[in-house]
Design a protein around this motif. Sequence first.
Motif, short mmCIF file in Angstrom:
data_model
loop_
_atom_site.label_atom_id
_atom_site.label_comp_id
_atom_site.label_asym_id
_atom_site.label_seq_id
_atom_site.Cartn_x
_atom_site.Cartn_y
_atom_site.Cartn_z
N TYR A 98 0.77 -1.19 0.00
CA TYR A 98 0.03 0.16 -0.04
C TYR A 98 0.72 1.42 0.05
O TYR A 98 0.58 2.16 -0.79
CB TYR A 98 -0.94 -0.11 1.17
CG TYR A 98 -1.51 1.46 1.50
CD1 TYR A 98 -2.70 1.77 0.77
CD2 TYR A 98 -1.12 2.44 2.27
CE1 TYR A 98 -3.30 3.04 0.79
CE2 TYR A 98 -1.75 3.37 2.50
CZ TYR A 98 -2.63 3.76 1.82
OH TYR A 98 -3.28 5.09 2.03
N MET A 99 1.84 1.31 0.92
CA MET A 99 2.89 2.39 0.93
C MET A 99 3.50 2.73 -0.24
O MET A 99 3.90 3.85 -0.61
CB MET A 99 3.80 2.39 2.23
CG MET A 99 2.97 2.28 3.28
SD MET A 99 4.01 2.01 4.79
CE MET A 99 2.89 2.53 6.27
N LEU A 100 3.81 1.75 -1.01
CA LEU A 100 4.67 1.75 -2.14
C LEU A 100 3.80 2.33 -3.40
O LEU A 100 4.24 2.91 -4.34
CB LEU A 100 5.43 0.40 -2.42
CG LEU A 100 6.65 0.27 -1.39
CD1 LEU A 100 7.27 -1.21 -1.96
CD2 LEU A 100 7.72 1.16 -1.83
N ASN A 101 2.59 1.86 -3.38
CA ASN A 101 1.87 2.18 -4.63
C ASN A 101 0.57 2.91 -4.31
O ASN A 101 -0.13 3.29 -5.13
CB ASN A 101 0.91 0.69 -4.85
CG ASN A 101 2.12 -0.30 -5.43
OD1 ASN A 101 2.96 -0.19 -6.00
ND2 ASN A 101 1.72 -1.66 -4.87
N ARG A 102 0.69 3.83 -3.37
CA ARG A 102 -0.48 4.53 -3.15
C ARG A 102 -0.28 5.90 -3.92
O ARG A 102 -0.19 6.42 -4.72
CB ARG A 102 -0.28 5.35 -1.39
CG ARG A 102 1.01 6.02 -1.47
CD ARG A 102 0.79 6.90 -0.06
NE ARG A 102 2.11 7.62 0.05
CZ ARG A 102 2.31 8.70 -0.47
NH1 ARG A 102 1.55 9.41 -1.29
NH2 ARG A 102 3.66 9.09 -0.31
#
Length: 102
Positions: A98-102
């Motif tokens: 999630y943090m990488l693709n937000r």
Amino acid sequence: MKISMSSQKIAVLTELERKRKSVEQLLLKLESYLYEPQTHSGFEKKESLKSTINRTASSTNSLMSILKMNDISIMDSMNDVERQMEECYELELEVASYMLNR
């Protein structure tokens, strides 16, 4: 007289405590303004992750409470422990994604 826990039980409880703290840190990171979602689906994903984090923390605490009982053998609960460890690991991966693709 209090009966001491076996070293294996202490090791498992220590690892579960470490995982519980890791899950709490995931929630803190997720709440950071750096990871605010920009889309509606991002908000939904963040809320889903927060719910999963809270559920995982709660189930880890429950399992730790059960294991701390002196009459519970660690071998009787190894499947639960392994499942909980796997759940924490999967949650860490999901939050990282999630943090990488937000």
